[in-house]
Design a protein around this motif. Sequence first.
Motif, PDB file in Angstrom:
ATOM      1  N   GLU A 131      33.112  46.542  51.355  1.00 19.01           N
ATOM      2  CA  GLU A 131      33.360  45.223  50.767  1.00 19.01           C
ATOM      3  C   GLU A 131      34.023  44.269  51.763  1.00 19.01           C
ATOM      4  O   GLU A 131      34.287  43.114  51.450  1.00 19.01           O
ATOM      5  CB  GLU A 131      34.237  45.377  49.514  1.00 19.01           C
ATOM      6  CG  GLU A 131      33.545  46.116  48.397  1.00 19.01           C
ATOM      7  CD  GLU A 131      34.513  46.688  47.368  1.00 19.01           C
ATOM      8  OE1 GLU A 131      34.042  47.074  46.297  1.00 19.01           O
ATOM      9  OE2 GLU A 131      35.717  46.758  47.643  1.00 19.01           O
ATOM     10  N   ASP A 135      36.077  42.406  45.721  1.00 18.98           N
ATOM     11  CA  ASP A 135      36.105  43.740  45.137  1.00 18.98           C
ATOM     12  C   ASP A 135      34.907  43.934  44.194  1.00 18.98           C
ATOM     13  O   ASP A 135      35.018  43.800  42.989  1.00 18.98           O
ATOM     14  CB  ASP A 135      37.420  43.924  44.377  1.00 18.98           C
ATOM     15  CG  ASP A 135      37.558  45.321  43.806  1.00 18.98           C
ATOM     16  OD1 ASP A 135      36.796  46.211  44.219  1.00 18.98           O
ATOM     17  OD2 ASP A 135      38.424  45.507  42.934  1.00 18.98           O
ATOM     18  N   ASN A 142      33.136  46.556  43.238  1.00 25.73           N
ATOM     19  CA  ASN A 142      33.114  47.630  42.238  1.00 25.73           C
ATOM     20  C   ASN A 142      34.372  47.651  41.365  1.00 25.73           C
ATOM     21  O   ASN A 142      34.591  48.560  40.584  1.00 25.73           O
ATOM     22  CB  ASN A 142      32.889  48.989  42.907  1.00 25.73           C
ATOM     23  CG  ASN A 142      34.029  49.365  43.846  1.00 25.73           C
ATOM     24  OD1 ASN A 142      34.992  48.604  44.010  1.00 25.73           O
ATOM     25  ND2 ASN A 142      33.932  50.526  44.458  1.00 25.73           N
ATOM     26  N   LYS A 143      35.206  46.638  41.533  1.00 21.10           N
ATOM     27  CA  LYS A 143      36.376  46.423  40.662  1.00 21.10           C
ATOM     28  C   LYS A 143      37.327  47.625  40.581  1.00 21.10           C
ATOM     29  O   LYS A 143      37.848  47.945  39.512  1.00 21.10           O
ATOM     30  CB  LYS A 143      35.911  46.047  39.237  1.00 21.10           C
ATOM     31  CG  LYS A 143      35.018  44.832  39.184  1.00 21.10           C
ATOM     32  CD  LYS A 143      35.761  43.566  39.539  1.00 21.10           C
ATOM     33  CE  LYS A 143      34.795  42.383  39.700  1.00 21.10           C
ATOM     34  NZ  LYS A 143      35.314  41.326  40.562  1.00 21.10           N
ATOM     35  N   ASP A 144      37.520  48.286  41.708  1.00 20.03           N
ATOM     36  CA  ASP A 144      38.487  49.388  41.690  1.00 20.03           C
ATOM     37  C   ASP A 144      39.873  48.923  42.141  1.00 20.03           C
ATOM     38  O   ASP A 144      40.801  49.716  42.258  1.00 20.03           O
ATOM     39  CB  ASP A 144      38.001  50.562  42.556  1.00 20.03           C
ATOM     40  CG  ASP A 144      37.885  50.193  44.035  1.00 20.03           C
ATOM     41  OD1 ASP A 144      38.039  48.990  44.364  1.00 20.03           O
ATOM     42  OD2 ASP A 144      37.636  51.091  44.841  1.00 20.03           O
ATOM     43  N   TYR A 194      40.603  47.575  45.014  1.00 17.38           N
ATOM     44  CA  TYR A 194      40.762  47.658  46.467  1.00 17.38           C
ATOM     45  C   TYR A 194      39.544  47.069  47.157  1.00 17.38           C
ATOM     46  O   TYR A 194      38.444  47.086  46.618  1.00 17.38           O
ATOM     47  CB  TYR A 194      40.898  49.115  46.926  1.00 17.38           C
ATOM     48  CG  TYR A 194      42.118  49.809  46.401  1.00 17.38           C
ATOM     49  CD1 TYR A 194      43.310  49.769  47.127  1.00 17.38           C
ATOM     50  CD2 TYR A 194      42.085  50.477  45.195  1.00 17.38           C
ATOM     51  CE1 TYR A 194      44.439  50.395  46.641  1.00 17.38           C
ATOM     52  CE2 TYR A 194      43.209  51.107  44.699  1.00 17.38           C
ATOM     53  CZ  TYR A 194      44.385  51.064  45.428  1.00 17.38           C
ATOM     54  OH  TYR A 194      45.504  51.679  44.944  1.00 17.38           O
ATOM     55  N   VAL A 195      39.780  46.547  48.357  1.00 14.25           N
ATOM     56  CA  VAL A 195      38.660  46.124  49.181  1.00 14.25           C
ATOM     57  C   VAL A 195      38.367  47.251  50.162  1.00 14.25           C
ATOM     58  O   VAL A 195      39.138  47.514  51.078  1.00 14.25           O
ATOM     59  CB  VAL A 195      38.975  44.816  49.949  1.00 14.25           C
ATOM     60  CG1 VAL A 195      37.809  44.443  50.857  1.00 14.25           C
ATOM     61  CG2 VAL A 195      39.249  43.685  48.975  1.00 14.25           C
ATOM     62  N   SER A 196      37.275  47.935  49.920  1.00 14.80           N
ATOM     63  CA  SER A 196      36.935  49.066  50.784  1.00 14.80           C
ATOM     64  C   SER A 196      36.054  48.594  51.937  1.00 14.80           C
ATOM     65  O   SER A 196      35.626  47.443  51.987  1.00 14.80           O
ATOM     66  CB  SER A 196      36.230  50.152  49.975  1.00 14.80           C
ATOM     67  OG  SER A 196      35.128  49.589  49.310  1.00 14.80           O
TER      68      SER A 196
HETATM   69 CA    CA Z   1      36.431  47.833  45.653  1.00 15.07          CA
END
Ligand code: CA
Length: 102
Positions: free
Chosen positions: A90, A79, A81-83, A85-87
């Motif tokens: 990522e 992750d 961008n540390k949101d 979630y694994v987008s």
């Molecule tokens: Ca993310």
Amino acid sequence: MTCTRGVDKSCRKSLLRTIVDKTPVPNLPYNETQLHGIFKRHDTDHDGRLSRQELSSAFRSLGSIFPGWRAWRALHDADANKDGYVSESEFQQLVNYAVKYS
Ligand SMILES: [Ca+2]
Ligand SMILES: [Ca+2]
């Protein structure tokens, strides 16, 4: 890592962590493309990213004995961008993680 016998709780915890980290996900005859597909299939709410719960069930289906832990580690690893979630962007890092621990 060595721990003095029995007393030090935090030491035992980190020892356990070391063991879990070195425990491979068993029976992982998947290549990167297949892993990609497997993770994608576990995007059960189809929002294009994987939550920790979705990751957990993905690792469970991969035969991980600690799917929750794996999900946490994978999320931590992938992750960018540390949101939380694994987008899509990522995913590659996630697949790398799964391969590394297979
Ligand atoms: Ca993310
Ligand atoms: Ca999702």
